[in-house]
Design a protein around this motif. Structure first.
Motif, mmCIF file in Angstrom:
data_model
loop_
_atom_site.group_PDB
_atom_site.id
_atom_site.type_symbol
_atom_site.label_atom_id
_atom_site.label_comp_id
_atom_site.label_asym_id
_atom_site.label_seq_id
_atom_site.Cartn_x
_atom_site.Cartn_y
_atom_site.Cartn_z
ATOM 1 N N ILE A 5 0.849 -1.185 0.000
ATOM 2 C CA ILE A 5 0.000 0.000 0.000
ATOM 3 C C ILE A 5 0.888 1.238 0.000
ATOM 4 N N ARG A 6 0.696 2.102 -0.998
ATOM 5 C CA ARG A 6 1.500 3.306 -1.121
ATOM 6 C C ARG A 6 0.606 4.535 -1.099
ATOM 7 N N PRO A 7 1.131 5.677 -0.577
ATOM 8 C CA PRO A 7 0.339 6.903 -0.600
ATOM 9 C C PRO A 7 0.243 7.449 -2.017
ATOM 10 N N THR A 8 -0.840 8.135 -2.327
ATOM 11 C CA THR A 8 -1.031 8.741 -3.634
ATOM 12 C C THR A 8 -1.333 10.222 -3.452
ATOM 13 N N LEU A 9 -0.697 11.051 -4.252
ATOM 14 C CA LEU A 9 -0.943 12.490 -4.232
ATOM 15 C C LEU A 9 -0.983 12.969 -5.671
ATOM 16 N N VAL A 10 -2.084 13.569 -6.054
ATOM 17 C CA VAL A 10 -2.231 14.032 -7.442
ATOM 18 C C VAL A 10 -2.718 15.469 -7.444
ATOM 19 N N VAL A 11 -2.453 16.160 -8.554
ATOM 20 C CA VAL A 11 -2.991 17.494 -8.755
ATOM 21 C C VAL A 11 -3.870 17.451 -9.990
ATOM 22 N N GLN A 12 -5.034 18.060 -9.882
ATOM 23 C CA GLN A 12 -5.998 18.066 -10.974
ATOM 24 C C GLN A 12 -6.055 19.488 -11.544
ATOM 25 N N SER A 13 -5.716 19.585 -12.833
ATOM 26 C CA SER A 13 -5.728 20.892 -13.481
ATOM 27 C C SER A 13 -7.161 21.350 -13.725
ATOM 28 N N LEU A 23 1.924 13.434 -8.265
ATOM 29 C CA LEU A 23 2.966 14.253 -7.651
ATOM 30 C C LEU A 23 4.084 13.408 -7.051
ATOM 31 N N ILE A 24 3.815 12.129 -6.761
ATOM 32 C CA ILE A 24 4.885 11.238 -6.290
ATOM 33 C C ILE A 24 5.895 11.041 -7.414
ATOM 34 N N TRP A 25 5.379 10.835 -8.620
ATOM 35 C CA TRP A 25 6.257 10.709 -9.799
ATOM 36 C C TRP A 25 7.033 11.999 -10.008
ATOM 37 N N LEU A 26 6.329 13.139 -9.863
ATOM 38 C CA LEU A 26 6.968 14.424 -10.090
ATOM 39 C C LEU A 26 8.102 14.660 -9.100
ATOM 40 N N ALA A 27 7.909 14.251 -7.839
ATOM 41 C CA ALA A 27 8.952 14.433 -6.828
ATOM 42 C C ALA A 27 10.215 13.663 -7.209
ATOM 43 N N ARG A 28 10.069 12.464 -7.781
ATOM 44 C CA ARG A 28 11.246 11.704 -8.219
ATOM 45 C C ARG A 28 11.969 12.435 -9.348
ATOM 46 N N LEU A 29 11.195 13.035 -10.253
ATOM 47 C CA LEU A 29 11.791 13.813 -11.352
ATOM 48 C C LEU A 29 12.577 14.991 -10.795
ATOM 49 N N PHE A 85 11.281 22.326 -0.958
ATOM 50 C CA PHE A 85 10.292 22.009 0.080
ATOM 51 C C PHE A 85 9.361 20.894 -0.380
ATOM 52 N N PHE A 86 8.966 20.935 -1.633
ATOM 53 C CA PHE A 86 8.024 19.947 -2.165
ATOM 54 C C PHE A 86 8.603 18.529 -2.065
ATOM 55 N N ILE A 87 9.885 18.361 -2.407
ATOM 56 C CA ILE A 87 10.531 17.049 -2.323
ATOM 57 C C ILE A 87 10.554 16.568 -0.880
ATOM 58 N N GLN A 88 10.918 17.463 0.064
ATOM 59 C CA GLN A 88 10.965 17.095 1.484
ATOM 60 C C GLN A 88 9.567 16.723 1.986
ATOM 61 N N PHE A 89 8.576 17.467 1.527
ATOM 62 C CA PHE A 89 7.198 17.196 1.921
ATOM 63 C C PHE A 89 6.767 15.795 1.490
ATOM 64 N N ILE A 90 7.074 15.418 0.251
ATOM 65 C CA ILE A 90 6.719 14.087 -0.267
ATOM 66 C C ILE A 90 7.451 13.006 0.515
ATOM 67 N N ASP A 91 8.741 13.227 0.808
ATOM 68 C CA ASP A 91 9.527 12.235 1.562
ATOM 69 C C ASP A 91 8.937 12.015 2.953
ATOM 70 N N GLU A 92 8.559 13.101 3.623
ATOM 71 C CA GLU A 92 7.992 12.983 4.967
ATOM 72 C C GLU A 92 6.626 12.303 4.925
ATOM 73 N N MET A 93 5.847 12.629 3.916
ATOM 74 C CA MET A 93 4.531 12.012 3.781
ATOM 75 C C MET A 93 4.661 10.499 3.615
ATOM 76 N N GLN A 94 5.600 10.084 2.776
ATOM 77 C CA GLN A 94 5.792 8.647 2.549
ATOM 78 C C GLN A 94 6.332 7.954 3.793
ATOM 79 N N GLY A 101 0.572 2.431 6.775
ATOM 80 C CA GLY A 101 0.365 1.644 5.549
ATOM 81 C C GLY A 101 0.565 0.166 5.787
ATOM 82 N N ASN A 102 1.558 -0.180 6.615
ATOM 83 C CA ASN A 102 1.782 -1.594 6.934
ATOM 84 C C ASN A 102 0.589 -2.184 7.674
ATOM 85 N N ALA A 103 -0.030 -1.385 8.557
ATOM 86 C CA ALA A 103 -1.197 -1.869 9.297
ATOM 87 C C ALA A 103 -2.355 -2.142 8.344
ATOM 88 N N TYR A 104 -2.567 -1.234 7.384
ATOM 89 C CA TYR A 104 -3.634 -1.442 6.406
ATOM 90 C C TYR A 104 -3.324 -2.629 5.504
#
Length: 340
Positions: A5-13, A23-29, A85-94, A101-104
């Motif tokens: 189970i992984r977190p998902t974060l998306v932005v809708q235009s 946005l998880i993909w974007l953070a890796r980029l 900041f955005f990269i750090q935010f994604i890392d902390e969220m994950q 996530g392990n419990a779920y």
């Protein structure tokens, strides 16, 4: 099977015709760009074209209203303060999601296994405690076995709360009475094995227990089976025949629910003697004083008779009982003439 189970974060235009962006993909980029990679190299590593990556970056920046990278002609791209900041935010969220996530994930896998088990167990089987019964069920799939007393097993069968029941009796008269009652409900009965019940004692029988009469010695600690079990009925019948009051037995009210539990209590020196089957005593290296042979039956509703699983189960029980000390396979009614 592996499930993660992984977190998902998306932005809708808001722009018409524009889809959501992961946005998880974007953070890796952005991480690759932050490490010094050009947008061309970073987009290639992310599995998208340079034009596609550029378009997604522009879309996210427009949606968030914040720049993520600064593009300098001839010098490549660098992260903005918000991009870092955005990269750090994604890392902390994950990282924070990992524990929950392990419990779920565990809950999901547990439920999947539970459903798989219930779907594979089509037939509800209640039976008196017996190691051969339990062994046979593990070999023949399709049965959900619950250990219960002979009386409870038969009552559940008669009330249509079970498809099949296992019970044992130690005298012909009782067996005939049970047979008559079950036959009125069109329940089919099959004898499957004969086994020996007796007094399970410590190795070497240090207290010299030879019969039911010896149980009245207050120094002897007895362990009983639960009310409703065939073994308890056997004991109570023998006590009545011998004129022994249950209250005269030290431990008569101390109950266990299986033959193995009785043997374990004796092994742990919590009791000196209990009633059980010969095979359990032998398997645990304990002494055994035979009391009476009994017949073990399998009973089922008429519509179960045509099920191949039921036939396989009966054959397996008879096969195992034929090769196990303390048991004897019974496959024909004429082998127990007078019991039915």
């Amino acid at each position: 099977m592996q499930i993660e189970i992984r977190p998902t974060l998306v932005v809708q235009s808001r722009a018409e015709g524009r889809g959501s962006i992961d946005l998880i993909w974007l953070a890796r980029l952005l991480k690759d760009i932050g490490r010094g990679s050009s947008l061309v190299v970073a987009s290639k590593k992310s599995g998208i074209s340079y034009r596609g990556a550029w378009g997604k970056l522009n879309q996210v920046e427009a949606s968030l209203g914040m720049p993520l990278i600064v593009r300098t002609k001839g010098h490549g791209s660098i992260l903005t303060e918000f991009g870092t900041f955005f990269i750090q935010f994604i890392d902390e969220m994950q990282a924070n999601h990992h524990e929950s996530g392990n419990a779920y994930q565990d809950a999901l896998l547990k439920e999947i296994k539970k459903i798989e088990k219930s779907e594979s167990a089509r037939w509800k089987f209640l039976s008196s405690s017996d190691s051969i019964i339990q062994r046979a069920v593990t070999e023949v799939k399709g049965f959900d076995l619950k250990i219960a007393g002979s009386g409870e097993s038969l009552e559940k069968l008669l009330n249509n709360e079970a498809h099949i029941a296992g019970y044992h009796v130690s005298d012909e008269k009782s067996s005939q009475a049970i047979h008559r009652r079950l036959s009125k409900s069109e329940i089919q009965i099959y004898p499957v094995m004969k086994r020996t019940q007796g007094l399970i004692v410590k190795k070497g029988n240090p207290l010299r227990i030879r019969s039911i009469d010896d149980l009245v010695d207050r120094k002897v600690r007895f362990i009983n089976r639960q009310i409703g079990s065939g073994t308890r009925l056997l004991l109570d019948t023998l006590l009545m025949e011998e004129g022994i009051e249950p209250s005269d037995i030290n431990g008569y009210l101390h109950e266990e629910f299986t033959h193995s539990a009785v043997a374990n209590a004796i092994l742990a020196s919590k009791a000196d003697v209990g009633v059980g089957v010969k095979n359990v005593a032998m398997e645990n290296g304990l002494g055994f004083v035979p009391l009476k042979d009994e017949i073990f039956f399998i009973a089922m509703h008429r519509d179960m008779v045509s099920q191949s699983d039921a036939s396989k189960l009966i054959r397996k029980i008879r096969s195992y009982s034929g090769e196990t000390p303390g048991y004897k396979a019974v496959s024909l009614n004429r082998q127990i003439e007078g019991w039915l």
